[in-house]
Design a protein around this motif. Structure first.
Motif, short mmCIF file in Angstrom:
data_model
loop_
_atom_site.label_atom_id
_atom_site.label_comp_id
_atom_site.label_asym_id
_atom_site.label_seq_id
_atom_site.Cartn_x
_atom_site.Cartn_y
_atom_site.Cartn_z
N LEU A 15 0.87 -1.18 0.00
CA LEU A 15 0.00 0.00 0.00
C LEU A 15 0.90 1.23 0.00
CD1 LEU A 15 -2.76 -0.99 2.57
CD2 LEU A 15 -3.01 -0.71 0.11
N ILE A 16 0.64 2.14 -0.92
CA ILE A 16 1.52 3.30 -1.09
C ILE A 16 0.75 4.58 -0.87
CG2 ILE A 16 3.08 4.44 -2.72
CD1 ILE A 16 3.66 1.84 -3.90
N PRO A 17 1.12 5.37 0.16
CA PRO A 17 0.42 6.64 0.38
C PRO A 17 0.98 7.74 -0.53
CG PRO A 17 2.04 6.31 2.10
CD PRO A 17 2.16 5.13 1.18
N VAL A 18 0.07 8.62 -0.98
CA VAL A 18 0.50 9.81 -1.69
C VAL A 18 -0.15 10.99 -0.98
CG1 VAL A 18 0.49 11.06 -3.89
CG2 VAL A 18 0.67 8.58 -3.89
N TYR A 19 0.65 11.88 -0.44
CA TYR A 19 0.12 13.02 0.30
C TYR A 19 0.09 14.24 -0.60
CZ TYR A 19 0.97 10.00 4.28
OH TYR A 19 0.95 8.94 5.14
N ALA A 20 -0.91 15.11 -0.40
CA ALA A 20 -1.01 16.31 -1.23
C ALA A 20 -1.83 17.36 -0.51
CB ALA A 20 -1.67 15.95 -2.56
N ASP A 21 -1.81 18.59 -1.04
CA ASP A 21 -2.62 19.66 -0.47
C ASP A 21 -4.09 19.45 -0.83
OD1 ASP A 21 0.08 21.75 -1.36
OD2 ASP A 21 -0.54 21.25 0.69
N ALA A 22 -4.34 18.77 -1.95
CA ALA A 22 -5.72 18.51 -2.37
C ALA A 22 -5.75 17.25 -3.22
CB ALA A 22 -6.28 19.69 -3.15
N VAL A 23 -6.91 16.58 -3.23
CA VAL A 23 -7.09 15.37 -4.02
C VAL A 23 -8.28 15.57 -4.94
CG1 VAL A 23 -7.61 12.91 -3.95
CG2 VAL A 23 -6.19 13.93 -2.17
N ILE A 24 -8.11 15.30 -6.23
CA ILE A 24 -9.22 15.41 -7.18
C ILE A 24 -9.53 14.01 -7.72
CG2 ILE A 24 -10.05 16.43 -9.33
CD1 ILE A 24 -8.12 18.72 -8.96
N CYS A 25 -10.77 13.55 -7.49
CA CYS A 25 -11.20 12.24 -7.98
C CYS A 25 -11.82 12.35 -9.34
CB CYS A 25 -12.28 11.66 -7.06
SG CYS A 25 -11.56 10.86 -5.72
N ALA A 26 -11.22 11.68 -10.31
CA ALA A 26 -11.78 11.71 -11.67
C ALA A 26 -11.93 10.26 -12.10
CB ALA A 26 -10.82 12.46 -12.60
N THR A 27 -12.67 9.50 -11.30
CA THR A 27 -12.63 8.05 -11.42
C THR A 27 -13.83 7.43 -12.14
OG1 THR A 27 -13.40 8.12 -9.14
CG2 THR A 27 -11.09 7.63 -9.49
N GLY A 28 -14.64 8.24 -12.79
CA GLY A 28 -15.68 7.71 -13.68
C GLY A 28 -16.91 7.17 -12.99
N GLY A 29 -17.77 6.53 -13.79
CA GLY A 29 -19.05 6.02 -13.32
C GLY A 29 -18.94 4.63 -12.71
N MET A 30 -20.07 4.04 -12.39
CA MET A 30 -20.10 2.77 -11.67
C MET A 30 -20.60 1.61 -12.53
SD MET A 30 -22.71 4.46 -9.00
CE MET A 30 -22.64 6.26 -8.98
N ASN A 31 -20.08 1.53 -13.76
CA ASN A 31 -20.56 0.57 -14.73
C ASN A 31 -20.56 -0.88 -14.26
OD1 ASN A 31 -19.32 3.01 -15.91
ND2 ASN A 31 -20.19 2.24 -17.79
#
Lengths: 524, 162
Positions: free
Chosen positions: A179-195
């Motif tokens: 498991l790899i953490p990525v830290y940031a000031d903000a996270v944007i989810c662009a992960t699409g629909g639930m097909n």
């Protein structure tokens, strides 16, 4: 600012490129390269008010959108989208997207169902792929210039949230099994629909709604889950439902079913000569209600067609700048719920992918940075890593033949049945009971060692997302846009609100909230 | 029909073949066959041994994303684009692309395609005016799926070695 963007389709890349142009540091993470995303499949076009022979205006584009959405959306958000659309087109143009053009260099436009004007700009029949190609090379430019760092091959595991603030996300690497953490000031989810929750749809096998479901479990609010667009005309090819574009209907193809030897042109009989070109939700429903197989025909041939799930108007709830109820966490593209209300206009979803991506990037740029907090999450990450290690270590079945495949199949069956085009309160309730039994099984955290670790851990959040969707459909006791209830066939003014789904104290709660302060009418 | 698949458990494992029974279901794509094999609650090979599900890359199922490039009965192709008459075929042989290193089963590492583009600085900058004469060429070129099939068949490409 350092921004983590999850998903590299059109919405994710729009956010990444915009953020890079604003001089922010971008980390773009996805299990696959952009060429493999669902975005490449888009074939219709992208809507904007442009210079055409026919007069058009931002007000009309906004009105068409609000009306198609059955007035659930905030006027301001839709107006913003339509105002910025021409500028987004120019942005894409300069990146190198090859739009179809007239001799005088103006953009060619075509009609899309449900719009008052022709404003769908296109590129042959592969607008999605063309935009993805132009954007990928733009991202490459910023990668070379050191603004964007791309991490391919990582699967989302969870967001790193503490006290309603998001500090980054945790990813699973199937090769290193870490498991790899990525830290940031903000996270944007662009992960699409639930097909994948529904089985056979028109979209990508990769879009399974896991991210949406997991975020829901972590306290992120969802919205309008009951609104799912069925594309009216699809055919079975191989093991897939493939779209027959609505453009063919604007070229004269007609819908009919056979009553003995006689063809019934049901759309024309009910709605007149323009009957074949009504909005997608209406056409899909009419097809579903026909007593026999429906066909699309022109002078030469007849093709059997069936509606299939195509787009999710519902998803993660966001404000005008695409921030969720968790500070520092944003959602864009099909993963977010905004602009489309009860029904999405053809050609609008590509424009909202670009608009939402760029808007979120701006919001992040103007926002506040997060303090570093890696120690905060170390115990959590260690605990989750142990779970992963246990899953990886199982090499054979130990009694009780649990099959992740069978569980997913059951989920897909329950969801397709309950969330069918024509819905009913009792069927929805039965579906919820059926889903509850799957949830109970999944709570004991069974492991199927014959499929990947990801295919194991994605199931529980997907099932919870499914339950929230069924519950939203039950609670909306009316019919509006893409949501049609046999037991409540009319539209009710008390439901001119968005449904909100919330997970709190281990329970799913559905309530209704009005978007705009005003009555949500047309733009003046 | 028998489906013979060249499998591999990990990057550094040795490859091995596994054979599966497949009851004829008319004319369907190789992608559909792989999906149906993996849809069995438990997957058993021809000797009745329980197996891991077959790992392969799949996205659009309609020849638009380039995920499922593999070698089918000796020919490199997209699995979702090849139809097999499952009632009339004796053996279907599936292998991963040979010019890329295997990650697992039918999944190969094609990242060299993107790495070379980065090394070659393949980006366009800002386009001022689209050239109508070049439109059709550019449109075709822009459709490249980066599937790797051209590299698989090209006699000049030796598989990532300089």
């Amino acid at each position: 600012m350092k921004v983590l963007i999850i998903g590299n389709g059109i919405a994710g890349m729009s956010a990444a490129i915009e953020a890079a142009e604003l001089d922010d540091e971008v980390i773009l993470v996805s299990p696959v390269q952009s060429e493999r995303t669902q975005s490449v499949m888009a074939a219709e076009g992208i809507n904007a008010v442009v210079d055409t022979a026919e007069e058009d205006s931002v007000v009309w584009h906004a009105n068409d959108t609000l009306e198609s959405g059955c007035f659930l959306e905030k006027e301001e958000d839709v107006r913003n989208l339509c105002e910025k659309a021409p500028e987004h087109l120019k942005w894409l143009d300069e990146m190198g997207v090859l739009f179809d053009r007239n001799e005088d260099d103006t953009w060619k436009v075509k009609a899309s169902g449900g719009q008052s004007r022709k404003r769908t700009v296109y590129s042959g029949n592969s607008i999605g792929k063309q935009i993805v190609t132009a954007m990928t090379q733009k991202c490459l430019e910023y990668e070379i210039k050191g603004k964007i760092e791309k991490k391919i091959g990582l699967y989302f595991y969870s967001a790193l949230i503490r006290d309603e603030k998001c500090y980054g996300a945790l990813f699973y690497n199937p090769e290193s099994k870490m498991l790899i953490p990525v830290y940031a000031d903000a996270v944007i989810c662009a992960t699409g629909g639930m097909n994948k929750l529904y089985g056979k749809t028109t979209g990508s096998e990769l879009n399974d709604g896991y991210v949406t479901g997991k975020l829901f479990l972590q306290g992120v609010q969802l919205r309008n889950l009951e609104f799912i667009q069925y594309y009216p005309t699809t055919v079975q090819r191989g093991n897939k439902r493939v779209i027959i574009s609505e453009s063919v209907r604007s070229e004269g193809w007609r819908l009919y079913y056979k009553n003995r030897s006689h063809s019934v042109y049901f759309m024309e009989e009910k709605y007149g000569t323009e009957g074949n070109l009504m909005s997608r939700d209406l056409v899909a429903r009419e097809i579903a209600m026909c007593p026999g197989q429906v066909y699309l025909e022109n002078a030469k041939e007849s093709i059997p067609v069936t509606p299939a799930i195509h787009f999710f108007m519902g998803g993660i709830k966001v404000d005008g700048m695409h921030q969720t109820n968790i500070a520092g966490l944003y959602a864009v593209g099909e993963a977010a719920s905004k602009y489309h209300g009860a029904n999405c206009l053809g050609g609008n979803s590509l424009m909202t992918a670009v608009h939402s991506g760029r808007t979120a990037a701006h919001a992040v740029h103007e926002g506040q940075g997060q303090p570093m907090c890696e120690e905060l999450f170390v115990p959590y990450i260690e605990h989750e890593q142990e779970k992963i290690d246990r899953m990886e270590q199982m090499s054979e079945y130990r009694g009780g033949k649990y099959s992740a495949t069978a569980t997913l199949r059951k989920l897909m069956k329950i969801m397709s049945y309950g969330m069918d085009l024509i819905r009913d309160g009792e069927v929805l309730q039965d579906s919820i009971y059926a889903l509850d039994s799957s949830l109970n099984e999944l709570r004991t955290f069974p492991i199927d060692p014959m499929v990947s670790v990801y295919e194991n851990y994605r199931l529980y959040p997907m099932a919870v997302l499914g339950k929230a969707t069924l519950m939203s459909a039950v609670e909306r006791r009316e019919s509006r846009g893409a949501h049609f209830r046999k037991d409540f066939p009319g539209e009710k003014s008390e439901f001119m609100k968005c449904s909100v789904a919330e997970f709190k104290d281990e329970k799913i709660r559905i309530y209704f909230e009005q978007e705009s302060g005003e009555k949500g009418g047309a733009v003046r | 029909m028998k489906v013979r698949i060249k499998r591999q458990d990990g990057r550094r494992s040795a490859p091995y073949w596994q054979v599966f029974h497949f009851r004829g279901e008319g004319r369907i794509t190789v992608a559909a066959i792989l999906e149906k094999l993996n849809e069995r609650d438990q997957l058993e090979d021809i000797k009745g041994k329980q197996c891991r599900k077959i790992r392969w890359e799949c996205g659009c199922m309609q020849k638009m994303c380039g995920s499922c490039a593999m070698v089918i009965n000796g020919h490199p192709a997209l699995a979702c684009g090849v139809f097999i008459n499952t009632d009339d075929t004796e053996i279907l042989r599936l292998e991963p692309l040979t010019k890329f290193s295997v990650v697992e089963d039918l999944i190969v590492d094609r990242s060299v395609i993107w790495e070379r583009q980065k090394e070659a600085l393949m980006y366009l900058g800002i386009r001022k005016h689209p050239d109508p004469k070049e439109h059709d060429h550019q449109y075709s070129a822009a459709k490249c799926l980066k599937c790797g099939l051209c590299l698989e068949v090209c006699p000049n490409y030796l598989g990532g070695k300089r």
